[in-house]
Design a protein around this motif. Structure first.
Motif, PDB file in Angstrom:
ATOM      1  N   ASP A  32      30.793  58.357 -86.636  1.00  0.00           N
ATOM      2  CA  ASP A  32      30.180  58.445 -87.961  1.00  0.00           C
ATOM      3  C   ASP A  32      30.274  57.098 -88.687  1.00  0.00           C
ATOM      4  O   ASP A  32      29.315  56.628 -89.281  1.00  0.00           O
ATOM      5  CB  ASP A  32      30.889  59.519 -88.779  1.00  0.00           C
ATOM      6  CG  ASP A  32      30.340  59.644 -90.183  1.00  0.00           C
ATOM      7  OD1 ASP A  32      31.079  59.422 -91.152  1.00  0.00           O
ATOM      8  OD2 ASP A  32      29.125  59.933 -90.316  1.00  0.00           O
ATOM      9  N   ALA A  33      31.432  56.503 -88.614  1.00  0.00           N
ATOM     10  CA  ALA A  33      31.642  55.203 -89.253  1.00  0.00           C
ATOM     11  C   ALA A  33      32.808  54.503 -88.574  1.00  0.00           C
ATOM     12  O   ALA A  33      33.645  55.149 -87.928  1.00  0.00           O
ATOM     13  CB  ALA A  33      31.930  55.363 -90.743  1.00  0.00           C
ATOM     14  N   TYR A  47      43.471  50.347 -96.214  1.00  0.00           N
ATOM     15  CA  TYR A  47      42.051  50.423 -95.873  1.00  0.00           C
ATOM     16  C   TYR A  47      41.340  49.203 -96.456  1.00  0.00           C
ATOM     17  O   TYR A  47      41.581  48.826 -97.603  1.00  0.00           O
ATOM     18  CB  TYR A  47      41.475  51.717 -96.430  1.00  0.00           C
ATOM     19  CG  TYR A  47      39.974  51.809 -96.447  1.00  0.00           C
ATOM     20  CD1 TYR A  47      39.298  51.999 -97.645  1.00  0.00           C
ATOM     21  CD2 TYR A  47      39.236  51.751 -95.268  1.00  0.00           C
ATOM     22  CE1 TYR A  47      37.924  52.117 -97.674  1.00  0.00           C
ATOM     23  CE2 TYR A  47      37.856  51.869 -95.297  1.00  0.00           C
ATOM     24  CZ  TYR A  47      37.203  52.047 -96.504  1.00  0.00           C
ATOM     25  OH  TYR A  47      35.836  52.163 -96.529  1.00  0.00           O
ATOM     26  N   ILE A  48      40.448  48.602 -95.688  1.00  0.00           N
ATOM     27  CA  ILE A  48      39.740  47.400 -96.123  1.00  0.00           C
ATOM     28  C   ILE A  48      38.266  47.665 -96.354  1.00  0.00           C
ATOM     29  O   ILE A  48      37.721  47.404 -97.430  1.00  0.00           O
ATOM     30  CB  ILE A  48      39.858  46.285 -95.074  1.00  0.00           C
ATOM     31  CG1 ILE A  48      41.320  45.976 -94.763  1.00  0.00           C
ATOM     32  CG2 ILE A  48      39.132  45.021 -95.545  1.00  0.00           C
ATOM     33  CD1 ILE A  48      41.505  45.082 -93.547  1.00  0.00           C
ATOM     34  N   THR A  49      37.597  48.170 -95.335  1.00  0.00           N
ATOM     35  CA  THR A  49      36.147  48.286 -95.371  1.00  0.00           C
ATOM     36  C   THR A  49      35.677  49.213 -94.275  1.00  0.00           C
ATOM     37  O   THR A  49      36.420  49.495 -93.324  1.00  0.00           O
ATOM     38  CB  THR A  49      35.497  46.893 -95.189  1.00  0.00           C
ATOM     39  OG1 THR A  49      34.065  47.016 -95.205  1.00  0.00           O
ATOM     40  CG2 THR A  49      35.883  46.271 -93.837  1.00  0.00           C
ATOM     41  N   ALA A  50      34.445  49.699 -94.381  1.00  0.00           N
ATOM     42  CA  ALA A  50      33.876  50.545 -93.342  1.00  0.00           C
ATOM     43  C   ALA A  50      32.362  50.411 -93.352  1.00  0.00           C
ATOM     44  O   ALA A  50      31.770  49.991 -94.350  1.00  0.00           O
ATOM     45  CB  ALA A  50      34.278  52.008 -93.549  1.00  0.00           C
ATOM     46  N   ILE A  51      31.774  50.780 -92.226  1.00  0.00           N
ATOM     47  CA  ILE A  51      30.322  50.736 -92.102  1.00  0.00           C
ATOM     48  C   ILE A  51      29.851  51.999 -91.406  1.00  0.00           C
ATOM     49  O   ILE A  51      30.432  52.432 -90.405  1.00  0.00           O
ATOM     50  CB  ILE A  51      29.872  49.466 -91.336  1.00  0.00           C
ATOM     51  CG1 ILE A  51      28.362  49.298 -91.387  1.00  0.00           C
ATOM     52  CG2 ILE A  51      30.387  49.444 -89.896  1.00  0.00           C
ATOM     53  CD1 ILE A  51      27.899  47.912 -90.979  1.00  0.00           C
ATOM     54  N   LYS A  52      28.823  52.611 -91.942  1.00  0.00           N
ATOM     55  CA  LYS A  52      28.294  53.850 -91.378  1.00  0.00           C
ATOM     56  C   LYS A  52      27.323  53.545 -90.239  1.00  0.00           C
ATOM     57  O   LYS A  52      26.525  52.621 -90.326  1.00  0.00           O
ATOM     58  CB  LYS A  52      27.598  54.670 -92.458  1.00  0.00           C
ATOM     59  CG  LYS A  52      28.568  55.341 -93.421  1.00  0.00           C
ATOM     60  CD  LYS A  52      27.875  56.355 -94.291  1.00  0.00           C
ATOM     61  CE  LYS A  52      27.403  57.582 -93.550  1.00  0.00           C
ATOM     62  NZ  LYS A  52      28.518  58.444 -93.110  1.00  0.00           N
ATOM     63  N   ASN A  56      24.058  51.707 -91.495  1.00  0.00           N
ATOM     64  CA  ASN A  56      24.759  50.421 -91.664  1.00  0.00           C
ATOM     65  C   ASN A  56      25.197  50.150 -93.102  1.00  0.00           C
ATOM     66  O   ASN A  56      25.419  48.997 -93.480  1.00  0.00           O
ATOM     67  CB  ASN A  56      23.903  49.247 -91.168  1.00  0.00           C
ATOM     68  CG  ASN A  56      23.825  49.203 -89.661  1.00  0.00           C
ATOM     69  OD1 ASN A  56      24.697  49.700 -88.965  1.00  0.00           O
ATOM     70  ND2 ASN A  56      22.750  48.621 -89.157  1.00  0.00           N
ATOM     71  N   ARG A  57      25.331  51.198 -93.899  1.00  0.00           N
ATOM     72  CA  ARG A  57      25.820  50.992 -95.246  1.00  0.00           C
ATOM     73  C   ARG A  57      27.299  50.628 -95.182  1.00  0.00           C
ATOM     74  O   ARG A  57      28.079  51.256 -94.465  1.00  0.00           O
ATOM     75  CB  ARG A  57      25.623  52.232 -96.107  1.00  0.00           C
ATOM     76  CG  ARG A  57      26.111  52.050 -97.522  1.00  0.00           C
ATOM     77  CD  ARG A  57      25.769  53.209 -98.414  1.00  0.00           C
ATOM     78  NE  ARG A  57      26.297  53.008 -99.770  1.00  0.00           N
ATOM     79  CZ  ARG A  57      26.107  53.855-100.768  1.00  0.00           C
ATOM     80  NH1 ARG A  57      25.398  54.953-100.584  1.00  0.00           N
ATOM     81  NH2 ARG A  57      26.628  53.603-101.947  1.00  0.00           N
ATOM     82  N   ALA A  58      27.661  49.611 -95.962  1.00  0.00           N
ATOM     83  CA  ALA A  58      29.033  49.108 -95.950  1.00  0.00           C
ATOM     84  C   ALA A  58      29.747  49.458 -97.254  1.00  0.00           C
ATOM     85  O   ALA A  58      29.137  49.507 -98.317  1.00  0.00           O
ATOM     86  CB  ALA A  58      29.045  47.600 -95.745  1.00  0.00           C
ATOM     87  N   TYR A  59      31.039  49.684 -97.130  1.00  0.00           N
ATOM     88  CA  TYR A  59      31.890  49.988 -98.266  1.00  0.00           C
ATOM     89  C   TYR A  59      33.094  49.048 -98.205  1.00  0.00           C
ATOM     90  O   TYR A  59      33.602  48.757 -97.123  1.00  0.00           O
ATOM     91  CB  TYR A  59      32.373  51.433 -98.204  1.00  0.00           C
ATOM     92  CG  TYR A  59      31.268  52.453 -98.199  1.00  0.00           C
ATOM     93  CD1 TYR A  59      30.650  52.814 -97.012  1.00  0.00           C
ATOM     94  CD2 TYR A  59      30.830  53.053 -99.379  1.00  0.00           C
ATOM     95  CE1 TYR A  59      29.625  53.741 -96.996  1.00  0.00           C
ATOM     96  CE2 TYR A  59      29.807  53.991 -99.371  1.00  0.00           C
ATOM     97  CZ  TYR A  59      29.216  54.325 -98.178  1.00  0.00           C
ATOM     98  OH  TYR A  59      28.199  55.241 -98.163  1.00  0.00           O
ATOM     99  N   TYR A  60      33.554  48.614 -99.365  1.00  0.00           N
ATOM    100  CA  TYR A  60      34.672  47.678 -99.424  1.00  0.00           C
ATOM    101  C   TYR A  60      35.678  48.080-100.483  1.00  0.00           C
ATOM    102  O   TYR A  60      35.313  48.555-101.560  1.00  0.00           O
ATOM    103  CB  TYR A  60      34.187  46.258 -99.764  1.00  0.00           C
ATOM    104  CG  TYR A  60      33.249  45.651 -98.774  1.00  0.00           C
ATOM    105  CD1 TYR A  60      31.875  45.811 -98.902  1.00  0.00           C
ATOM    106  CD2 TYR A  60      33.728  44.891 -97.713  1.00  0.00           C
ATOM    107  CE1 TYR A  60      31.001  45.246 -97.989  1.00  0.00           C
ATOM    108  CE2 TYR A  60      32.861  44.317 -96.793  1.00  0.00           C
ATOM    109  CZ  TYR A  60      31.495  44.498 -96.943  1.00  0.00           C
ATOM    110  OH  TYR A  60      30.636  43.930 -96.036  1.00  0.00           O
ATOM    111  N   ILE A  99      36.082  56.669 -88.151  1.00  0.00           N
ATOM    112  CA  ILE A  99      36.458  57.458 -89.321  1.00  0.00           C
ATOM    113  C   ILE A  99      35.271  58.263 -89.812  1.00  0.00           C
ATOM    114  O   ILE A  99      34.126  58.023 -89.416  1.00  0.00           O
ATOM    115  CB  ILE A  99      36.943  56.548 -90.464  1.00  0.00           C
ATOM    116  CG1 ILE A  99      35.824  55.607 -90.923  1.00  0.00           C
ATOM    117  CG2 ILE A  99      38.156  55.741 -90.028  1.00  0.00           C
ATOM    118  CD1 ILE A  99      36.204  54.757 -92.117  1.00  0.00           C
ATOM    119  N   LYS A 100      35.582  59.198 -90.691  1.00  0.00           N
ATOM    120  CA  LYS A 100      34.553  59.860 -91.476  1.00  0.00           C
ATOM    121  C   LYS A 100      34.760  59.420 -92.925  1.00  0.00           C
ATOM    122  O   LYS A 100      35.897  59.257 -93.378  1.00  0.00           O
ATOM    123  CB  LYS A 100      34.647  61.375 -91.333  1.00  0.00           C
ATOM    124  CG  LYS A 100      34.115  61.855 -89.985  1.00  0.00           C
ATOM    125  CD  LYS A 100      34.053  63.339 -89.868  1.00  0.00           C
ATOM    126  CE  LYS A 100      33.251  63.798 -88.659  1.00  0.00           C
ATOM    127  NZ  LYS A 100      33.548  63.111 -87.415  1.00  0.00           N
TER     128      LYS A 100
END
Length: 123
Positions: A32-33, A47-52, A56-60, A99-100
């Motif tokens: 999922d990500a 936790y630093i960052t993730a991408i779906k 390809n949406r990124a979260y920081y 991760i989810k």
């Protein structure tokens, strides 16, 4: 199942850059990500960052915004973490994980983990 292998850590001076890689194998279509985490000496996992995978949406996290960039190469099943303007407090072991994500961009569950790659930022 998914297996993750990370690489790219090393020794760098403050202000320097590193590019970490996380290569996935196995059931990659189930991801999922992918997120990046770190553990500094004497501290808990952060936790630093993730991408779906789907868009390809990124979260920081706030401390990573503007300095860290996560990207995904779908063809190579690889997620990169470009880290710029590194600080001494960025030192630690960096891990990637499948991760989810919740609607707020924070991990709700973690599955597979990489072995970790060491980042050491010196003055």
């Amino acid at each position: 199942q998914v297996q993750l292998v990370d690489s790219g850590g090393g020794l760098v001076q403050t202000g320097g850059s590193l590019n970490l890689s996380c290569v996935a194998s196995g059931r990659t279509d189930s991801i999922d990500a992918v997120g990046w985490f770190r553990r500094a000496p004497g501290k808990g996992r952060e936790y630093i960052t993730a991408i779906k995978s789907i868009n390809n949406r990124a979260y920081y996290k706030d401390f990573a915004k503007g300095r860290f960039t996560i990207s995904r190469d779908a063809a190579m099943n690889t997620v990169h973490l470009q880290m710029n303007t590194l600080r001494i407090e960025d030192s630690g072991i960096y891990y990637c994980a499948t991760i989810k994500l919740g609607a707020d961009g924070l991990p709700t569950s973690l599955d597979a983990w990489s072995q970790g790659t060491l980042v050491f930022v010196s003055s």
